[in-house]
Design a protein around this motif. Sequence first.
Motif, PDB file in Angstrom:
ATOM      1  N   MET A  90       2.581  12.406 -10.461  1.00 41.80           N
ATOM      2  CA  MET A  90       2.047  10.954 -10.151  1.00 41.80           C
ATOM      3  C   MET A  90       1.242  10.650 -11.415  1.00 41.80           C
ATOM      4  O   MET A  90      -0.252  11.611 -10.289  1.00 41.80           O
ATOM      5  CB  MET A  90       1.935  10.194  -8.883  1.00 41.80           C
ATOM      6  CG  MET A  90       2.097   9.020  -8.340  1.00 41.80           C
ATOM      7  SD  MET A  90       1.653   8.227  -6.733  1.00 41.80           S
ATOM      8  CE  MET A  90       3.320   9.449  -5.651  1.00 41.80           C
ATOM      9  N   SER A 149      -2.693   8.837 -11.446  1.00 38.73           N
ATOM     10  CA  SER A 149      -3.853   8.348 -10.746  1.00 38.73           C
ATOM     11  C   SER A 149      -3.460   6.401 -11.254  1.00 38.73           C
ATOM     12  O   SER A 149      -3.026   6.650 -12.282  1.00 38.73           O
ATOM     13  CB  SER A 149      -5.058   8.776 -10.586  1.00 38.73           C
ATOM     14  OG  SER A 149      -5.323  10.010 -10.419  1.00 38.73           O
ATOM     15  N   PHE A 150      -3.819   5.275 -10.414  1.00 35.01           N
ATOM     16  CA  PHE A 150      -3.937   4.547 -10.554  1.00 35.01           C
ATOM     17  C   PHE A 150      -4.666   3.327  -9.830  1.00 35.01           C
ATOM     18  O   PHE A 150      -5.425   4.516  -8.758  1.00 35.01           O
ATOM     19  CB  PHE A 150      -2.582   4.063 -10.449  1.00 35.01           C
ATOM     20  CG  PHE A 150      -1.959   3.990  -8.874  1.00 35.01           C
ATOM     21  CD1 PHE A 150      -1.377   4.708  -8.828  1.00 35.01           C
ATOM     22  CD2 PHE A 150      -2.099   2.571  -8.597  1.00 35.01           C
ATOM     23  CE1 PHE A 150      -0.494   4.673  -7.928  1.00 35.01           C
ATOM     24  CE2 PHE A 150      -1.775   2.614  -7.118  1.00 35.01           C
ATOM     25  CZ  PHE A 150      -0.913   4.128  -6.839  1.00 35.01           C
ATOM     26  N   ALA A 151      -5.232   2.017 -10.386  1.00 36.86           N
ATOM     27  CA  ALA A 151      -5.212   1.435  -9.186  1.00 36.86           C
ATOM     28  C   ALA A 151      -3.803  -0.014  -9.614  1.00 36.86           C
ATOM     29  O   ALA A 151      -3.970   0.005 -10.429  1.00 36.86           O
ATOM     30  CB  ALA A 151      -7.102   0.929 -10.345  1.00 36.86           C
ATOM     31  N   PHE A 152      -4.216  -0.977  -8.184  1.00 39.61           N
ATOM     32  CA  PHE A 152      -3.202  -1.684  -8.264  1.00 39.61           C
ATOM     33  C   PHE A 152      -3.698  -2.788  -7.254  1.00 39.61           C
ATOM     34  O   PHE A 152      -4.262  -2.567  -6.542  1.00 39.61           O
ATOM     35  CB  PHE A 152      -1.931  -0.840  -7.748  1.00 39.61           C
ATOM     36  CG  PHE A 152      -1.102  -2.309  -6.883  1.00 39.61           C
ATOM     37  CD1 PHE A 152      -0.299  -2.686  -8.025  1.00 39.61           C
ATOM     38  CD2 PHE A 152      -1.068  -2.859  -6.270  1.00 39.61           C
ATOM     39  CE1 PHE A 152       1.023  -3.455  -7.962  1.00 39.61           C
ATOM     40  CE2 PHE A 152      -0.004  -4.199  -6.225  1.00 39.61           C
ATOM     41  CZ  PHE A 152       0.892  -4.194  -7.000  1.00 39.61           C
ATOM     42  N   GLN A 153      -3.437  -3.680  -8.284  1.00 37.05           N
ATOM     43  CA  GLN A 153      -4.122  -4.904  -7.198  1.00 37.05           C
ATOM     44  C   GLN A 153      -3.177  -5.961  -7.850  1.00 37.05           C
ATOM     45  O   GLN A 153      -3.468  -6.798  -8.601  1.00 37.05           O
ATOM     46  CB  GLN A 153      -5.843  -5.393  -7.202  1.00 37.05           C
ATOM     47  CG  GLN A 153      -5.871  -6.426  -6.163  1.00 37.05           C
ATOM     48  CD  GLN A 153      -7.200  -7.173  -6.153  1.00 37.05           C
ATOM     49  OE1 GLN A 153      -7.890  -6.504  -7.308  1.00 37.05           O
ATOM     50  NE2 GLN A 153      -8.216  -7.005  -5.142  1.00 37.05           N
ATOM     51  N   ASP A 156       7.222  13.929 -10.687  1.00 34.89           N
ATOM     52  CA  ASP A 156       6.814  13.123  -9.180  1.00 34.89           C
ATOM     53  C   ASP A 156       6.395  12.251  -8.378  1.00 34.89           C
ATOM     54  O   ASP A 156       5.594  11.572  -7.916  1.00 34.89           O
ATOM     55  CB  ASP A 156       5.571  14.475  -8.427  1.00 34.89           C
ATOM     56  CG  ASP A 156       5.916  16.008  -8.575  1.00 34.89           C
ATOM     57  OD1 ASP A 156       6.600  16.597  -8.854  1.00 34.89           O
ATOM     58  OD2 ASP A 156       4.965  16.594  -9.230  1.00 34.89           O
ATOM     59  N   PRO A 214       9.176  10.080  -6.951  1.00 34.17           N
ATOM     60  CA  PRO A 214      10.355   9.475  -6.462  1.00 34.17           C
ATOM     61  C   PRO A 214      10.488   8.489  -5.606  1.00 34.17           C
ATOM     62  O   PRO A 214      12.015   8.039  -5.731  1.00 34.17           O
ATOM     63  CB  PRO A 214      10.500  10.798  -4.911  1.00 34.17           C
ATOM     64  CG  PRO A 214       9.019  11.217  -4.337  1.00 34.17           C
ATOM     65  CD  PRO A 214       8.627  10.945  -6.191  1.00 34.17           C
ATOM     66  N   LEU A 215       9.408   7.517  -4.948  1.00 34.36           N
ATOM     67  CA  LEU A 215       9.538   6.891  -4.410  1.00 34.36           C
ATOM     68  C   LEU A 215       9.846   5.708  -5.505  1.00 34.36           C
ATOM     69  O   LEU A 215      10.816   4.648  -5.588  1.00 34.36           O
ATOM     70  CB  LEU A 215       8.852   6.526  -3.663  1.00 34.36           C
ATOM     71  CG  LEU A 215       8.319   4.726  -2.886  1.00 34.36           C
ATOM     72  CD1 LEU A 215       9.570   4.953  -2.002  1.00 34.36           C
ATOM     73  CD2 LEU A 215       6.926   4.613  -2.172  1.00 34.36           C
ATOM     74  N   GLN A 216       8.808   5.601  -6.383  1.00 32.42           N
ATOM     75  CA  GLN A 216       8.856   4.418  -7.093  1.00 32.42           C
ATOM     76  C   GLN A 216      10.141   4.509  -8.549  1.00 32.42           C
ATOM     77  O   GLN A 216      10.511   3.794  -8.668  1.00 32.42           O
ATOM     78  CB  GLN A 216       8.088   4.544  -8.789  1.00 32.42           C
ATOM     79  CG  GLN A 216       6.448   4.963  -7.779  1.00 32.42           C
ATOM     80  CD  GLN A 216       5.708   5.821  -7.432  1.00 32.42           C
ATOM     81  OE1 GLN A 216       6.397   7.115  -6.886  1.00 32.42           O
ATOM     82  NE2 GLN A 216       4.679   6.398  -7.594  1.00 32.42           N
ATOM     83  N   LEU A 243      12.984   2.809  -6.142  1.00 36.65           N
ATOM     84  CA  LEU A 243      12.346   1.037  -6.193  1.00 36.65           C
ATOM     85  C   LEU A 243      12.613   0.276  -7.259  1.00 36.65           C
ATOM     86  O   LEU A 243      13.179  -0.463  -7.000  1.00 36.65           O
ATOM     87  CB  LEU A 243      11.078   1.220  -6.458  1.00 36.65           C
ATOM     88  CG  LEU A 243       9.922   1.482  -4.279  1.00 36.65           C
ATOM     89  CD1 LEU A 243       8.321   0.590  -4.721  1.00 36.65           C
ATOM     90  CD2 LEU A 243      10.300   0.476  -3.378  1.00 36.65           C
ATOM     91  N   GLY A 251       3.173  -3.746 -12.070  1.00 32.98           N
ATOM     92  CA  GLY A 251       3.332  -2.946 -11.886  1.00 32.98           C
ATOM     93  C   GLY A 251       3.506  -2.237 -10.303  1.00 32.98           C
ATOM     94  O   GLY A 251       3.979  -0.654  -9.756  1.00 32.98           O
ATOM     95  N   MET A 252       4.261  -3.092  -9.329  1.00 34.86           N
ATOM     96  CA  MET A 252       4.006  -2.256  -7.703  1.00 34.86           C
ATOM     97  C   MET A 252       4.917  -1.499  -7.743  1.00 34.86           C
ATOM     98  O   MET A 252       4.772  -0.203  -6.470  1.00 34.86           O
ATOM     99  CB  MET A 252       4.742  -3.723  -7.307  1.00 34.86           C
ATOM    100  CG  MET A 252       4.677  -3.525  -5.904  1.00 34.86           C
ATOM    101  SD  MET A 252       5.476  -4.492  -4.402  1.00 34.86           S
ATOM    102  CE  MET A 252       7.337  -4.566  -5.272  1.00 34.86           C
ATOM    103  N   ILE A 253       6.028  -1.450  -8.418  1.00 36.33           N
ATOM    104  CA  ILE A 253       7.335  -0.764  -8.338  1.00 36.33           C
ATOM    105  C   ILE A 253       7.287   0.402  -9.611  1.00 36.33           C
ATOM    106  O   ILE A 253       7.983   1.445  -9.076  1.00 36.33           O
ATOM    107  CB  ILE A 253       8.854  -1.060  -9.064  1.00 36.33           C
ATOM    108  CG1 ILE A 253       8.858  -2.171 -10.586  1.00 36.33           C
ATOM    109  CG2 ILE A 253       8.921  -2.151  -8.124  1.00 36.33           C
ATOM    110  CD1 ILE A 253      10.454  -1.911 -10.592  1.00 36.33           C
ATOM    111  N   VAL A 267       3.656   1.850  -9.876  1.00 33.31           N
ATOM    112  CA  VAL A 267       2.580   2.633  -9.913  1.00 33.31           C
ATOM    113  C   VAL A 267       2.659   4.057 -10.273  1.00 33.31           C
ATOM    114  O   VAL A 267       3.345   4.683  -9.577  1.00 33.31           O
ATOM    115  CB  VAL A 267       1.980   2.497  -8.536  1.00 33.31           C
ATOM    116  CG1 VAL A 267       0.981   0.769  -8.352  1.00 33.31           C
ATOM    117  CG2 VAL A 267       2.517   3.186  -7.455  1.00 33.31           C
TER     118      VAL A 267
END
Lengths: 388, 388
Positions: B1, B3-7, B209, B211-213, B216, B255-257, B259
């Motif tokens: 995965m 690194s990221f920022a999300f808002q 790595d 798996p969640l994204q 989703l 990008g919620m799904i 990130v």
Amino acid sequence: MNSFAFQNPTKIIFGQGTVRQLGKEAAAYGNKALLVYGGGSIKKTGLYDQVLSQLKEHGIEAFELAGIEPNPRLSTVHKGIDICRKNGIGFVLAVGGGSVLDASKAIALGVPYEGDVWDFYEHKATAKDALPLGTVLTLSATGSEMNSASVITNWEQNRKLGYLSVHAFPRFSILDPTLTYTVPKDQTAYGAVDMMTHVFEQYFNHTPDTPLQERLCESILKTIVENAKLAQEKPDDYAARANLMLCGTYALNGGMISVGMDQDWASHDIEHELSAIYDIAHGAGLSIVYPNWMKYVYRERIERFVQFAVRVWDIDPSGKSDEDVALEGIQATRDFFRSLGAPSTLAEVGIGEDRIEEMAAKAVGFGPLGHFKKLEQADVAAIYRLSL
Amino acid sequence: MNSFAFQNPTKIIFGQGTVRQLGKEAAAYGNKALLVYGGGSIKKTGLYDQVLSQLKEHGIEAFELAGIEPNPRLSTVHKGIDICRKNGIGFVLAVGGGSVLDASKAIALGVPYEGDVWDFYEHKATAKDALPLGTVLTLSATGSEMNSASVITNWEQNRKLGYLSVHAFPRFSILDPTLTYTVPKDQTAYGAVDMMTHVFEQYFNHTPDTPLQERLCESILKTIVENAKLAQEKPDDYAARANLMLCGTYALNGGMISVGMDQDWASHDIEHELSAIYDIAHGAGLSIVYPNWMKYVYRERIERFVQFAVRVWDIDPSGKSDEDVALEGIQATRDFFRSLGAPSTLAEVGIGEDRIEEMAAKAVGFGPLGHFKKLEQADVAAIYRLSL
């Protein structure tokens, strides 16, 4: 699907080394911060020094409130509110796990409020404002880093109550999976149990026509199941720690995965009564209570429990009754919690039956619990007994 | 995965009848609004009257910009900016589909900017501010209602370019599935294709790595596949329309799904060149191009295409080569688009090979396209040829 409104303003900053962005983010909220933390493990790991140097570099004066308890206490929250008021502090910085974050939310809500912050938790008042809050997370579990909820224990009253306020969303949360490398096996287990039960509280409902939300819930559950043991076996497995951290955050971030669905939360209330008296770890209490709640209620919508068994636990339904498949899914949940080392019975954590009626009565103090099945005092007591 | 920022600060207000909350939400942004809409279908459905009465009730004076085109044009955006400036308008209200929303974002960005708003789309300048924007969505497709992106066509230059700005997130979006009951079959198909390809752009990557994204993304894809035809067959099927609407919003909301994953977006750029010259519907262009992009690139990470085939299309992989499973998944995508009535070839929309090299050259004007496989001009031309 129900109608709903959803908004989550928290900025999450995720990845190894993101603590280096702390000072810049914090500087937007003035030049005095209350640094809130727990038992001091952040001093051993060096995180404390990193945080202080970030604040210093950006000209932010740090005041400190250390020693937040695992079930954070109202008396400690009061201390934090006093420090902020006396020193004109305009920003709260939580560095720790869910307890530290929850205490920090209560402090942030309490500072601008004239009465006792406990009023909010007792549903006697509604917060109209809060100090801005930032967080650095060190434990994957509660989702507090990206939601508006906090749970506080009033030890004098043996009451553990939660409160949601739109003002309590952190402005930013720094999520560095490497900060969870030092989390021991038992806390890793409790964290996994906590986030899974957060999903359960949203997933088991009677709302029709929510296929996307159900799948989002199942996605998180499967990913936790895949990664929790990896993180226990190899504590510095970055991928496993990162996956758990993202799961924990998404599991309870204002309802992103469950918009338009009814939620339950009876089991959390049932657990809160346990830790309000016996001060056990929240995740340990949930591990004991949740599968028993499932057994008590699954017939209310057996199809959802069948879907859970098949999609989350890969249980083959062919040739089996719905009843059997549902019960296999519940047993798989119990077995998984146990495989992580989380407890299955109240006996394991030294709790007997003597205060069951007292806890059941307190649990329904604001009315029957839950939505999936409305639980009266007798139901709650029955679930405690199933858990003995 | 990664690194990221999300808002994502947008408030979504979802459900039947939520237009009744418009006035109250809009009133937070002053007493003059620019109402932006498209070809006038909102007058036939009564939505226009509802919106005006909401504004009036809350003391908001409405100025109007009607006639936003399906591929919204810079010249129209300029008109909107002029109206706002001349009348001291401080709030933009978009009522329509993605095109209306995108035009409204460009207007909101353009008003406080001294130069030409097109500078942003040409990457010559960065937006520092925007008027606040609210939306009422009438078409499930682009996700523009909960993201910071807009795509504008400069017809004089035959250029269709996108721009992302944190200032362009709508402050609120009203999502009432019943407002999409009148969307015809072809637009319902293009919307479904558009949202599926948004997920594809995020799902096909080389990031390890996640798996969640991945799950989703697959959750959204499966839910669209289940609901698109239902909505075509029974246009007032509330559940199908609501599920599609939520899928469209979640498919591309900052990008919620996805990130922490690389994204691609080559196919969108390839399509933009088509509609910048031939003015075809974006979803129609994507329906043609995307499966051919898949065929051109799938060997770059065949496991992801195998996973896609198995998890989204339920293709049984037993006894088959990865190559075969991957190709079956791509064929299933093509078949599904066709089953909705969306086109498969450029010939079907009257486009020949004469301008392929020109489009391919323009497509790579800012450099090679995509991340999954970097596409040079010759690659882009090859994908256009596969699409003939």
